[in-house]
Design a protein around this motif. Sequence first.
Motif: not given
Length: 371
Positions: A134-138, A140-141, A144, A102-103
């Motif tokens: 999760e945070t939205p950024e994590y 999304r990653f 992907d 996730d990062r």
Amino acid sequence: MTPRLPFVLTIIISIVIALVIWRLDSGVVLSSGERFINNVVWTFQRDAPPPETAPVAVVSITDKTLDRFAARTPVDRQFLADLINRIAKDHPKAIGLDVLLDRPTQPEKDKVLAALLANPPVPMAVGYMLPSDETPEYARFQDDMVPPALRATTYIHGIAGIPQLIDPGYGTGAGRIAQLPYKLAAMAGANPPNQGLLVRYPHLAPGGWPIPVFPAEVVDVLPEQFLKDKIVLIGGDILNTDQWRTPYAAAFADRPARMPGVMVQALVVKQLLNHDLGPLDVPLATCLVILAGALLGGMTMPDLPPTTSVVLRAVALISFTYVLIWRVAVTGMPLPVVGMLVAFVLANWWRNASLAWLAAKSNRESPSRLT
């Protein structure tokens, strides 16, 4: 109030008390400690371990493994891709990656691992954190990196830091995501049930854990096809990270007391493949036991004729005993002692309080009748 009315009210109140206690018990307000005790009792009640038929192995990422890299976390993506490819050469049944992706790390290495997961060399499942956690950024990653077909949750429910329950998955319909052990077991041809599973802690092997563990740094020197037809889980065995307490500390003083999360997942895979599903509670059975306790408490010291009272007590005790035996038989678990005793005490208190109130009311009314 007729003499029969308080008895009827007591039965009704007993049923209400039982239903309330049952709902609290189902919500783990009262039963969490009991469930833990049930699990430990069930774990060690057999003289011999279950059949060792499940071909499961763990490849652990240790502190020594991570010492090779400039950054210890997140785990190097090129290393993970190379490790998966190496294991895949042995033609395992499936690979489970219990490592969160996730990062971001180095972009070129992230692309290598993402490309591998988009077209895995063998059936795979990859640990996945639900977007709500999760945070939205994590989130999304992670989306992907991990294709939807490979996603598998890795949540563990524990009591006092000891893993106890694994759910089959989260979500509904097309959006449902299976737990990692359930997904891997299905890939191996099993038909895992759609119900939670209590974690069994089997008897330890002479050398340590009940499932073979190979540090990632030694995989390259394993004999060819060593992992053939096995379900291989890859995950961390890192100090102070995803480490869980186990009952082994109490049962085996000289054995490991903690295990990594990936080992818990592997134990559940093994259980599913061995159809070793354990004592799963039956809500109706628990409800009836608690109801029996409430009714038994409510019918203690009834203001009924002696013969009727004796008959009622005998029927209540026989029914109560039958319900207890039936529940143990259908669930394989010890009794819900807390809920049963609370229901008994509350119903008995209500019964005695109602009798005391009726007696006081009768005493107050007696003088008026004499005047």
